[in-house]
Design an enzyme around this catalytic site. Sequence first.
Site, short mmCIF file in Angstrom:
data_model
loop_
_atom_site.label_atom_id
_atom_site.label_comp_id
_atom_site.label_asym_id
_atom_site.label_seq_id
_atom_site.Cartn_x
_atom_site.Cartn_y
_atom_site.Cartn_z
N TYR A 42 43.96 -69.13 -31.04
CA TYR A 42 43.61 -68.16 -30.01
C TYR A 42 44.21 -66.78 -30.27
CZ TYR A 42 41.97 -71.79 -26.72
OH TYR A 42 41.29 -72.79 -26.09
N CYS A 73 50.16 -73.71 -24.22
CA CYS A 73 49.76 -72.72 -25.22
C CYS A 73 50.18 -71.34 -24.71
CB CYS A 73 48.25 -72.77 -25.44
SG CYS A 73 47.60 -71.47 -26.52
N CYS A 183 55.54 -70.27 -29.57
CA CYS A 183 54.24 -70.93 -29.69
C CYS A 183 54.52 -72.42 -29.84
CB CYS A 183 53.47 -70.41 -30.90
SG CYS A 183 51.94 -71.32 -31.27
#
Length: 261
Positions: A42, A73, A183
């Site tokens: 993304y 996320c 992340c």
Amino acid sequence: MNDAPIGVFDSGLGGLTVWSELRRRLPRESLLYYGDGKNCPYGDKTREQVTEAVDFAVRRLVDRGVKLIVVACNAATAMAIDHLRAAYPIPFVGLEPAVKPAALSSRSGVIGILATAATLRGRLFRETSRRYEDRVRIIARVGEGFVELVEQNRERTEEAYRRVERLLEPMIEAGADRIVLGCTHYPFLSEAMHRVIGDRDVRLVNPAAAVEQRTEALLREGGIEASGGSRPVYEFMTSADEAYRQRLAAKSEEARTMRFE
């Protein structure tokens, strides 16, 4: 009490680091994982693209009757969490780089942040960083290629080590004694990171524990914890293909039962 599953969503494989913490700390809770391997990563997409992809996945989790959704996320949280909270009447737990615990525990006064470009541009990161910028120096860098390494099960290769070294070593040389993994994919690279760190007094800060604690608090506050006699069920869904399922199964044995959307 509510024996419906908790939904766990990520753009790919990284959310398994959060999934594992939830499973370990909430042993009575059923978990339904959705990995959007079709659209991963993304970090290089627009807010509109990410919001559309995340909404598609969340609708499927809601249709399966989940009682709470963990958006595991950072990029999805940064770009879509406000939309999700406005659109769906269930609790959401989002992620943001763990700047606070890193800043409060740092002895050197310098912390490093490894995250995607989307996360570093996001409102949550900017607001949190401003709260602690007078306490610590923050060195933020994009983990270029990190997500792809994990998605391709190459986190233990020499290429992974070299990529990690290029980003981590300058942070450590600048005095950083805390490295925030911004992340959920990045903890899979911990082995390479510890190899770079060696015997230096530098700690990695993984947000998974804080996410579990927030999830547990919302379950308790809402009275929606699983009942005492609940037998947990672990299920996996994905928008991707068989090759993705095999990569996910390599990281989680339970994922071998994955079904496709």
